[in-house]
Structure formats: C-alpha cells, structure tokens
Scaffold this motif. Sequence first.
Motif, PDB file in Angstrom:
ATOM      1  N   PRO A  69     -37.363 -27.918 102.517  1.00 12.37           N
ATOM      2  CA  PRO A  69     -38.052 -28.076 103.826  1.00 12.37           C
ATOM      3  C   PRO A  69     -38.561 -26.844 104.366  1.00 12.37           C
ATOM      4  CG  PRO A  69     -35.683 -27.668 104.184  1.00 12.37           C
ATOM      5  CD  PRO A  69     -35.852 -27.698 102.542  1.00 12.37           C
ATOM      6  N   PHE A  70     -39.710 -26.627 105.250  1.00 10.24           N
ATOM      7  CA  PHE A  70     -40.481 -25.729 105.677  1.00 10.24           C
ATOM      8  C   PHE A  70     -40.950 -25.768 107.037  1.00 10.24           C
ATOM      9  CE2 PHE A  70     -41.286 -25.062 101.086  1.00 10.24           C
ATOM     10  CZ  PHE A  70     -40.925 -23.940 100.687  1.00 10.24           C
ATOM     11  N   GLY A  71     -40.913 -25.147 108.054  1.00 13.39           N
ATOM     12  CA  GLY A  71     -41.044 -25.011 109.343  1.00 13.39           C
ATOM     13  C   GLY A  71     -42.463 -24.754 109.831  1.00 13.39           C
ATOM     14  N   ASP A  72     -43.416 -24.289 108.751  1.00 15.18           N
ATOM     15  CA  ASP A  72     -44.678 -24.021 108.659  1.00 15.18           C
ATOM     16  C   ASP A  72     -45.425 -24.335 107.629  1.00 15.18           C
ATOM     17  OD1 ASP A  72     -44.514 -22.445 111.384  1.00 15.18           O
ATOM     18  OD2 ASP A  72     -43.181 -20.985 110.263  1.00 15.18           O
ATOM     19  N   ALA A  73     -46.850 -24.441 107.785  1.00 19.62           N
ATOM     20  CA  ALA A  73     -47.638 -24.738 106.804  1.00 19.62           C
ATOM     21  C   ALA A  73     -47.408 -23.656 105.663  1.00 19.62           C
ATOM     22  CB  ALA A  73     -49.174 -24.582 107.082  1.00 19.62           C
ATOM     23  N   GLU A 108     -31.740 -38.865  85.164  1.00 19.00           N
ATOM     24  CA  GLU A 108     -30.988 -37.811  85.713  1.00 19.00           C
ATOM     25  C   GLU A 108     -31.691 -36.476  86.096  1.00 19.00           C
ATOM     26  OE1 GLU A 108     -27.474 -36.556  82.853  1.00 19.00           O
ATOM     27  OE2 GLU A 108     -28.342 -38.289  81.519  1.00 19.00           O
ATOM     28  N   LEU A 109     -32.963 -36.370  85.967  1.00 16.87           N
ATOM     29  CA  LEU A 109     -33.775 -35.367  86.192  1.00 16.87           C
ATOM     30  C   LEU A 109     -34.104 -35.564  87.642  1.00 16.87           C
ATOM     31  CD1 LEU A 109     -36.431 -35.251  83.491  1.00 16.87           C
ATOM     32  CD2 LEU A 109     -34.336 -33.461  83.950  1.00 16.87           C
ATOM     33  N   PRO A 110     -33.748 -34.596  88.738  1.00 13.34           N
ATOM     34  CA  PRO A 110     -33.877 -34.682  90.146  1.00 13.34           C
ATOM     35  C   PRO A 110     -35.363 -34.614  90.373  1.00 13.34           C
ATOM     36  CG  PRO A 110     -32.979 -32.459  89.553  1.00 13.34           C
ATOM     37  CD  PRO A 110     -32.871 -33.273  88.337  1.00 13.34           C
ATOM     38  N   ARG A 111     -35.864 -35.337  91.702  1.00 13.65           N
ATOM     39  CA  ARG A 111     -37.328 -35.266  92.027  1.00 13.65           C
ATOM     40  C   ARG A 111     -37.324 -34.195  93.019  1.00 13.65           C
ATOM     41  NH1 ARG A 111     -41.788 -37.998  91.973  1.00 13.65           N
ATOM     42  NH2 ARG A 111     -41.189 -39.136  90.451  1.00 13.65           N
ATOM     43  N   LEU A 112     -38.274 -33.476  93.322  1.00 10.82           N
ATOM     44  CA  LEU A 112     -38.481 -32.599  94.110  1.00 10.82           C
ATOM     45  C   LEU A 112     -39.210 -33.148  95.360  1.00 10.82           C
ATOM     46  CD1 LEU A 112     -38.493 -29.558  95.310  1.00 10.82           C
ATOM     47  CD2 LEU A 112     -40.477 -29.051  94.003  1.00 10.82           C
ATOM     48  N   TRP A 113     -38.738 -32.915  96.828  1.00  9.27           N
ATOM     49  CA  TRP A 113     -39.307 -33.370  97.740  1.00  9.27           C
ATOM     50  C   TRP A 113     -39.457 -31.970  98.731  1.00  9.27           C
ATOM     51  CZ3 TRP A 113     -40.833 -38.369  97.786  1.00  9.27           C
ATOM     52  CH2 TRP A 113     -39.954 -39.128  96.831  1.00  9.27           C
ATOM     53  N   ILE A 114     -40.799 -31.821  98.884  1.00 11.08           N
ATOM     54  CA  ILE A 114     -41.234 -30.827  99.313  1.00 11.08           C
ATOM     55  C   ILE A 114     -41.894 -30.970 100.967  1.00 11.08           C
ATOM     56  CG2 ILE A 114     -42.671 -28.570 100.034  1.00 11.08           C
ATOM     57  CD1 ILE A 114     -43.336 -28.734  96.912  1.00 11.08           C
ATOM     58  N   LEU A 115     -40.828 -30.681 102.016  1.00  9.59           N
ATOM     59  CA  LEU A 115     -40.906 -31.362 103.489  1.00  9.59           C
ATOM     60  C   LEU A 115     -41.771 -30.170 104.094  1.00  9.59           C
ATOM     61  CD1 LEU A 115     -37.149 -32.660 103.912  1.00  9.59           C
ATOM     62  CD2 LEU A 115     -39.388 -33.749 102.744  1.00  9.59           C
ATOM     63  N   ILE A 116     -42.814 -30.514 104.560  1.00  9.88           N
ATOM     64  CA  ILE A 116     -43.657 -29.519 105.352  1.00  9.88           C
ATOM     65  C   ILE A 116     -44.312 -30.236 106.668  1.00  9.88           C
ATOM     66  CG2 ILE A 116     -43.905 -28.054 103.651  1.00  9.88           C
ATOM     67  CD1 ILE A 116     -46.701 -29.225 103.206  1.00  9.88           C
ATOM     68  N   PRO A 117     -44.698 -29.558 107.854  1.00 10.41           N
ATOM     69  CA  PRO A 117     -44.861 -30.339 109.033  1.00 10.41           C
ATOM     70  C   PRO A 117     -46.440 -30.506 108.912  1.00 10.41           C
ATOM     71  CG  PRO A 117     -44.461 -27.813 109.486  1.00 10.41           C
ATOM     72  CD  PRO A 117     -44.038 -28.264 108.085  1.00 10.41           C
ATOM     73  N   THR A 118     -47.289 -29.896 108.296  1.00 14.08           N
ATOM     74  CA  THR A 118     -48.550 -30.007 107.969  1.00 14.08           C
ATOM     75  C   THR A 118     -49.196 -29.556 106.874  1.00 14.08           C
ATOM     76  OG1 THR A 118     -50.633 -29.653 108.989  1.00 14.08           O
ATOM     77  CG2 THR A 118     -49.138 -28.094 109.115  1.00 14.08           C
ATOM     78  N   ALA A 119     -50.382 -29.848 106.272  1.00 15.03           N
ATOM     79  CA  ALA A 119     -50.939 -29.563 104.913  1.00 15.03           C
ATOM     80  C   ALA A 119     -52.290 -29.458 105.043  1.00 15.03           C
ATOM     81  CB  ALA A 119     -50.241 -30.221 103.861  1.00 15.03           C
ATOM     82  N   SER A 120     -52.948 -28.656 104.324  1.00 12.44           N
ATOM     83  CA  SER A 120     -54.454 -28.842 104.397  1.00 12.44           C
ATOM     84  C   SER A 120     -54.657 -29.767 103.166  1.00 12.44           C
ATOM     85  CB  SER A 120     -55.061 -27.453 104.338  1.00 12.44           C
ATOM     86  OG  SER A 120     -54.702 -26.841 103.028  1.00 12.44           O
ATOM     87  N   LEU A 123     -55.019 -27.535 100.021  1.00  7.06           N
ATOM     88  CA  LEU A 123     -53.718 -27.421  99.562  1.00  7.06           C
ATOM     89  C   LEU A 123     -53.357 -28.657  98.579  1.00  7.06           C
ATOM     90  CD1 LEU A 123     -51.032 -25.475  99.341  1.00  7.06           C
ATOM     91  CD2 LEU A 123     -50.292 -27.314 100.802  1.00  7.06           C
ATOM     92  N   LEU A 124     -53.471 -29.781  99.127  1.00 11.25           N
ATOM     93  CA  LEU A 124     -53.024 -31.124  98.454  1.00 11.25           C
ATOM     94  C   LEU A 124     -53.927 -31.041  97.244  1.00 11.25           C
ATOM     95  CD1 LEU A 124     -52.489 -33.365 101.673  1.00 11.25           C
ATOM     96  CD2 LEU A 124     -50.680 -32.232 100.109  1.00 11.25           C
ATOM     97  N   GLU A 125     -55.209 -31.111  97.425  1.00  9.44           N
ATOM     98  CA  GLU A 125     -56.038 -31.129  96.322  1.00  9.44           C
ATOM     99  C   GLU A 125     -55.973 -30.158  95.214  1.00  9.44           C
ATOM    100  OE1 GLU A 125     -60.116 -30.845  97.952  1.00  9.44           O
ATOM    101  OE2 GLU A 125     -60.148 -32.699  99.052  1.00  9.44           O
ATOM    102  N   GLY A 126     -55.517 -28.814  95.551  1.00  9.62           N
ATOM    103  CA  GLY A 126     -55.247 -27.840  94.549  1.00  9.62           C
ATOM    104  C   GLY A 126     -54.005 -28.127  93.481  1.00  9.62           C
TER     105      GLY A 126
END
Length: 322
Positions: A69-73, A108-120, A123-126
């Motif tokens: 989890p992140f508190g900022d972009a 068995e392989l864990p999935r990563l969930w990146i939790l952020i309040p906002t995203a450009s 960033l998503l396209e990159g």
Amino acid sequence: MTQSPHNQFATDYLNQVLSPIGLVKTRYEIPEPVQEIDIYFTPNATASDDLLSLGLLGRFAQTPALFEPFGDAVTPDQIRDCLSKLFHLHVKLDQRAKQENRSLNEEELPRLWILIPTASASLLEGFAALPDEQNWLSGIYFMPEFYYTAIVVIDQLPPTPETRWLRLLGTGQVKQQAIDELSALPNDRPKTIQRGMRQGIQAGQRLIINNVLRTRLGDLTPTLAALVTPLSALPPQELTPFVLKFSQLENNAAGSQQAQHFIVENLLKIRFGELDAQLLARVTPILQLPPQELSQYLSQLSQISRDQLLERFPEASPSTSP
C-alpha cells in the motif's frame, strides 16, 4: 526500513482484517538483497465465508497475495521495486520446492496487489496495466499475465459495499465515507471479522487524528500523543467535533494545552453528560498522569463510574480549563 504514517496504518489495518482468515506476515524480509514486503498473505483453507464478507479485498485474498500500500501517487521506480520483491519471492519459493523434490504449483505463486490512491494514465500505460471490467470492478489494472501483478487505484473504485474495505485505504472523502459505512454495519458478522473491522476503523481514525494534530501543532507532546488512542476508539460521529476543534488550534504551546483539555473534558462529557464543578476539577489531575497510564485510563473510561473517578483524584480543587 522506516514506514510513512499511511503505510504503517495500511500495514496494521490489513494485518488486523486478514489475520482471522489466513497467515499474515508483515514486513516480510527477502534476503540477497534484503527487501521488505509490507504484507505477505496466505489464506486458510476454511475461510471462504469470511472472505466473502470482505468483498473485493476478500477476493484478492482467495489466493496467496502480496499487498504493497502507498499513501500518495507512486513513481515508476516504486512500482519496479514492488515487482522486484515479487520476483525475488517467486525465485525463493521455486528454490524451496526443488529442495523438497517437488514441482512448484502455479497456484502457490502469490499475486502482487499494489494499492495506491491515484495513478496517471502514463504510469498505467508504461507498465501495460489494463482494466478487466468484464471480470473485475473499475479501478483495477492488470499487468501482463506472467507478471502476477495488479495496480489498484483506490479512489477510482466504485463506492459500493464490495469495495468499502479497500476504500478505507484511500484519501480524504473516499476514506471517510468508507469509515462511516463500516461503522454503520450490523453486528451479524463473524466475531473475528467484527474485531478486525473495529480495529481497522480505529487505525484509520488514529491516522486522521495524528495528521490533523501534526498539521496544526507539529510534533505532539507525550501527553497529547497518549490521548490519540482513546480518541480513535470513538464512533466517527462523536469524533467529528474533535477534528473540527483541532483544525482551529494555534501552533504554539497554548494550542497543545487547549487540545489536551478539550479532549479530556469532552471524553468525560461523553461518559457522564454535562460536567459539574467536581468533574471539571479532575481534568488537570487526569492530564498529570504518566502518558501510558493516561491512555489506558481514558480507554477504560466507559467502565469507570463517577464515584470511582472522584475517588481516584480526591485532591482536585475546582478549576476551569484554558
């Protein structure tokens, strides 16, 4: 590694909410090089009902998962750092399976969930992160299949019951609405989930109180910091007047004194109703307790009678607060 206030809150909150339904490892270390994962979660085999009660967060937790989890972009470097942790962990799990003379199951392989309040959008396209709204809600962006990663943009999630547990990790009105919704839920959920929910809400309110007080007053005195814990246990509707008062404080010693007296007076008022001279006279002696004792005493105020309080502070003399 030092965590930001939001990151510490999010880690504590996810730990409290997920621990009844599986194994939670916080600040999980991956050696060579040493890296820390905020939350490494493995679900219990018998937790299906509890998972459903957590909505979208429960869906994330149906399989092994990492939560960052992140508190900022976030920056691209921060996303790459999260991916590095995931891939190092996958390698570690594969090595362990080989030592046990077995093949590693993909599940068995864990999935990563990146939790952020906002995203450009850039960033998503990159990271080639795309929505999958046929199978998932809006606000969730999946990287290509073998990255085992999704970016969850909290403030883009629809304001539905399914997302409220995640929206508590958002910002501003998004977070506050989730707190209000969770506080209004009926008490017909499993006791472990009720406890996790209550602790999660209190953690959120503790972060809000700390942020408001630090914004107005800077570093908190030990006494004022001790008062945050009993305050965070209040229902959201009772907490609102405190937050409004804090927003009007002056950034000086008098402001800290006013905040301390206001908190104790109003906690007493919530417990006993309008205060007479005898109860007002106890405010200053209560504030003279050592910080840890002060926090514990006020946290137990609902179990303390008027006579017990007066007996505890018999030497108090009538006075008024500043």
